[in-house]
Design a protein around this motif. Structure first.
Motif, PDB file in Angstrom:
ATOM      1  N   ILE A  44      21.760 -21.985  29.122  1.00 33.50           N
ATOM      2  CA  ILE A  44      21.915 -21.987  30.363  1.00 33.50           C
ATOM      3  C   ILE A  44      23.500 -22.500  30.583  1.00 33.50           C
ATOM      4  N   TYR A  45      23.690 -23.634  29.834  1.00 33.59           N
ATOM      5  CA  TYR A  45      25.052 -24.155  29.882  1.00 33.59           C
ATOM      6  C   TYR A  45      26.268 -23.018  29.652  1.00 33.59           C
ATOM      7  N   ARG A  46      26.211 -22.232  28.586  1.00 32.94           N
ATOM      8  CA  ARG A  46      27.091 -21.054  28.517  1.00 32.94           C
ATOM      9  C   ARG A  46      27.126 -20.225  29.325  1.00 32.94           C
ATOM     10  N   PHE A  47      26.026 -19.576  29.798  1.00 27.32           N
ATOM     11  CA  PHE A  47      26.198 -18.728  31.032  1.00 27.32           C
ATOM     12  C   PHE A  47      26.577 -19.262  32.042  1.00 27.32           C
ATOM     13  N   LEU A  48      26.275 -20.418  32.657  1.00 29.59           N
ATOM     14  CA  LEU A  48      27.068 -20.928  33.801  1.00 29.59           C
ATOM     15  C   LEU A  48      28.449 -21.584  33.686  1.00 29.59           C
ATOM     16  N   SER A  49      28.914 -21.806  32.478  1.00 27.18           N
ATOM     17  CA  SER A  49      30.133 -22.295  32.214  1.00 27.18           C
ATOM     18  C   SER A  49      31.042 -21.019  32.137  1.00 27.18           C
ATOM     19  N   GLU A  50      30.594 -20.014  31.583  1.00 27.94           N
ATOM     20  CA  GLU A  50      31.417 -18.980  31.008  1.00 27.94           C
ATOM     21  C   GLU A  50      31.325 -17.432  31.451  1.00 27.94           C
TER      22      GLU A  50
END
Length: 141
Positions: A18-24
């Motif tokens: 989730i973090y990777r998708f949102l941040s990148e």
């Protein structure tokens, strides 16, 4: 094709994904910190979509569970798009018993109006009554 399983159990969420998708990859939260993502998940009703145990979809609702909800962070990871998973997640959101009877359910989107219209979302009836504080680049500072 494997079917999508949907859960609101936060313990099942793949938070690094989730973090990777949102941040990148998202168009709305590039640069968001992991700490902010963690806090957002902790304080929201989250929906994870899973295929063969792998998380491929996500949605989050910020709500008081009585009168208001705001739908945010809806996504399907790119390699799983085009299979109807976004619609399945939206059905789960709209059918969740804790979200029934909300007076106002909002969202902001620049890319998926067609999806959300299928679930009754429309431009505000009285946009002149809505105000916001918006800082689109807050995560890039």
């Amino acid at each position: 094709m494997s079917s999508l399983q949907i859960s609101t159990d936060r313990a099942e969420l793949d938070v690094p994904l989730i973090y990777r998708f949102l941040s990148e990859q998202s168009t709305w939260a590039v640069g968001i910190s992991r700490a902010v993502v963690d806090r957002a998940i902790e304080n929201s009703l989250c929906f994870g979509g899973y295929v063969d145990g792998r998380q491929v979809a996500f949605a989050r609702v910020v709500t008081d569970f009585a009168t208001f909800g705001n739908l945010v962070d809806v996504f399907v990871i790119p390699e799983y798009r085009g299979r109807g998973y976004a619609s399945e997640v939206m059905k789960a959101v709209m059918n969740h018993p804790s979200l029934k009877g909300l007076r106002r359910f909002t969202l902001a989107t620049s890319t998926a109006s067609g999806l959300f219209e299928k679930f009754g979302f429309a431009p505000p009836q009285r946009p002149e009554t809505l105000m916001e504080r918006y800082f689109p680049n807050i995560y890039l500072s």
